[in-house]
Write a protein that holds these residues in place. Structure first.
Motif, PDB file in Angstrom:
ATOM      1  N   ASP A 166       0.901  -1.269  -0.005  1.00 34.82           N
ATOM      2  CA  ASP A 166      -0.141  -0.184   0.120  1.00 34.82           C
ATOM      3  C   ASP A 166       0.985   1.333  -0.051  1.00 34.82           C
ATOM      4  O   ASP A 166       0.318   2.237  -0.261  1.00 34.82           O
ATOM      5  CB  ASP A 166      -0.831   0.141   1.295  1.00 34.82           C
ATOM      6  N   THR A 167       2.262   1.174   0.097  1.00 34.87           N
ATOM      7  CA  THR A 167       3.036   2.241   0.375  1.00 34.87           C
ATOM      8  C   THR A 167       3.553   2.556  -1.325  1.00 34.87           C
ATOM      9  O   THR A 167       4.032   1.808  -1.952  1.00 34.87           O
ATOM     10  CB  THR A 167       4.365   2.253   0.961  1.00 34.87           C
ATOM     11  N   VAL A 168       3.312   3.930  -1.980  1.00 34.45           N
ATOM     12  CA  VAL A 168       3.522   4.131  -3.247  1.00 34.45           C
ATOM     13  C   VAL A 168       4.560   5.275  -2.961  1.00 34.45           C
ATOM     14  O   VAL A 168       4.256   6.081  -2.630  1.00 34.45           O
ATOM     15  CB  VAL A 168       2.125   4.617  -3.915  1.00 34.45           C
ATOM     16  N   LEU A 169       5.816   4.708  -3.740  1.00 35.09           N
ATOM     17  CA  LEU A 169       6.809   5.623  -3.667  1.00 35.09           C
ATOM     18  C   LEU A 169       7.371   5.715  -5.223  1.00 35.09           C
ATOM     19  O   LEU A 169       7.664   4.660  -5.773  1.00 35.09           O
ATOM     20  CB  LEU A 169       7.969   5.408  -3.114  1.00 35.09           C
ATOM     21  N   ARG A 170       7.543   6.944  -5.684  1.00 40.96           N
ATOM     22  CA  ARG A 170       7.949   6.956  -7.032  1.00 40.96           C
ATOM     23  C   ARG A 170       9.318   6.507  -7.314  1.00 40.96           C
ATOM     24  O   ARG A 170       9.353   6.154  -8.253  1.00 40.96           O
ATOM     25  CB  ARG A 170       7.793   8.840  -7.452  1.00 40.96           C
ATOM     26  N   GLU A 171      10.222   6.817  -6.664  1.00 41.64           N
ATOM     27  CA  GLU A 171      11.416   6.481  -7.058  1.00 41.64           C
ATOM     28  C   GLU A 171      12.018   5.183  -6.257  1.00 41.64           C
ATOM     29  O   GLU A 171      12.699   4.325  -6.633  1.00 41.64           O
ATOM     30  CB  GLU A 171      12.503   7.708  -6.654  1.00 41.64           C
ATOM     31  N   ALA A 172      11.485   5.123  -4.846  1.00 42.10           N
ATOM     32  CA  ALA A 172      11.653   3.937  -4.026  1.00 42.10           C
ATOM     33  C   ALA A 172      13.133   3.507  -3.973  1.00 42.10           C
ATOM     34  O   ALA A 172      13.599   2.782  -3.829  1.00 42.10           O
ATOM     35  CB  ALA A 172      10.966   2.804  -4.776  1.00 42.10           C
ATOM     36  N   GLY A 173      13.950   4.756  -3.562  1.00 41.39           N
ATOM     37  CA  GLY A 173      15.239   4.895  -3.191  1.00 41.39           C
ATOM     38  C   GLY A 173      15.328   4.473  -1.840  1.00 41.39           C
ATOM     39  O   GLY A 173      14.375   4.703  -0.833  1.00 41.39           O
ATOM     40  N   LEU A 174      16.573   4.301  -1.192  1.00 40.69           N
ATOM     41  CA  LEU A 174      16.967   4.065   0.207  1.00 40.69           C
ATOM     42  C   LEU A 174      16.276   5.233   1.106  1.00 40.69           C
ATOM     43  O   LEU A 174      15.730   5.137   1.847  1.00 40.69           O
ATOM     44  CB  LEU A 174      18.390   4.043   0.355  1.00 40.69           C
ATOM     45  N   ASP A 175      16.717   6.523   0.628  1.00 36.51           N
ATOM     46  CA  ASP A 175      16.079   7.753   1.177  1.00 36.51           C
ATOM     47  C   ASP A 175      14.470   7.493   1.425  1.00 36.51           C
ATOM     48  O   ASP A 175      14.326   8.330   2.436  1.00 36.51           O
ATOM     49  CB  ASP A 175      16.719   9.088   0.655  1.00 36.51           C
ATOM     50  N   ASP A 176      13.875   7.272   0.316  1.00 35.69           N
ATOM     51  CA  ASP A 176      12.383   7.011   0.487  1.00 35.69           C
ATOM     52  C   ASP A 176      11.870   6.046   1.515  1.00 35.69           C
ATOM     53  O   ASP A 176      10.794   6.577   2.293  1.00 35.69           O
ATOM     54  CB  ASP A 176      11.880   6.705  -1.047  1.00 35.69           C
ATOM     55  N   TRP A 177      12.609   5.138   1.595  1.00 32.49           N
ATOM     56  CA  TRP A 177      12.159   4.119   2.699  1.00 32.49           C
ATOM     57  C   TRP A 177      12.570   4.460   4.076  1.00 32.49           C
ATOM     58  O   TRP A 177      11.817   4.351   4.900  1.00 32.49           O
ATOM     59  CB  TRP A 177      12.564   2.667   2.377  1.00 32.49           C
TER      60      TRP A 177
END
Length: 237
Positions: A166-177
């Protein structure tokens, strides 16, 4: 250099007898098993490289930490900068800060890579965007030691979205998580620091995995395989 010389596989590196002995003493990599995630010792790895080309660029530094008994073990940390005096300054220096002086003062690559293999032992390796680190490390091991990388890798960048659909992250990089879970990060783009934050993220994900009835490395890998197939099929439609 002729085309045939270029195509010919490079000769195996000439190793000191002590280096050959160290290679021979390495434990055989173990397949992912049915022990619990907590019982499994994990090594979390991060590499800083001269670029993103896995056929041309080089490993410049390596950082690793161990997860044991379900926690980050600060007594088990690894960091090496490799001796790369021939490496030209490029844009990557602005990211990882490894300039000519640091690389000229680095460790012998073969020695540093042996140290890393001994640190890893027979533990599986976790990394963020693991296929890149795996290919870069495999190439470095072949060039410096004539050794084939065999330890299993698991990708934290895949585990995170699989467990958090359910988590939508555009780039899904380490910083995003890191931001998604509110982790406090003191330093980034430094091999040992990135390995530590990846380990902290992995511990959160392992807790989520247990709540989803995934409590062994083998179960986690089997679920990942199915998730990859579904994701590839969905994106291919």
């Amino acid at each position: 250099m002729s085309l045939f010389t270029w195509l010919r596989p490079s000769a195996a590196p000439q190793l000191h007898p002590l280096a050959r002995q160290r290679l021979a003493r390495l434990p055989k990599p173990a397949a992912l098993g049915v022990c619990t995630l907590r019982e499994q010792r994990w090594v979390v790895l991060d590499l800083e490289t001269s670029g993103l080309n896995t056929h041309r660029d080089q490993v410049l530094s390596m950082g690793a930490v161990a997860i044991e008994d379900g926690a980050l073990d600060f007594a088990q940390q690894f960091e090496r900068t490799l001796h790369r005096p021939e490496q030209k300054t490029n844009a990557s220096v602005l990211i990882h800060g490894l300039g000519p002086d640091a690389l000229a003062a680095g460790c012998d690559p073969a020695e540093a890579l042996l140290d890393l293999l001994e640190f890893i032992g027979d533990s599986p390796v976790l990394a963020f965007h693991a296929p890149f680190d795996q290919r870069m490390l495999a190439r470095a091991l072949k060039q410096s030691l004539g050794h084939r990388l065999q330890v299993p890798f698991m990708d934290v960048a895949e585990i995170a979205p699989m467990l958090n659909p359910d988590t939508v992250l555009r780039e899904a990089g380490l910083d995003d998580w890191v931001a998604r879970f509110g982790l406090q990060v003191q330093e980034r783009h430094h091999a040992s620091a990135d390995a530590q934050v990846t380990a902290e993220l992995a511990l959160i994900l392992f807790s989520q995995a247990r709540r989803q009835q995934l409590d062994s490395p083998l179960q986690l890998e089997q679920r990942l395989r199915g998730w990859r197939r579904r994701t590839t099929h969905t994106h291919g439609i």
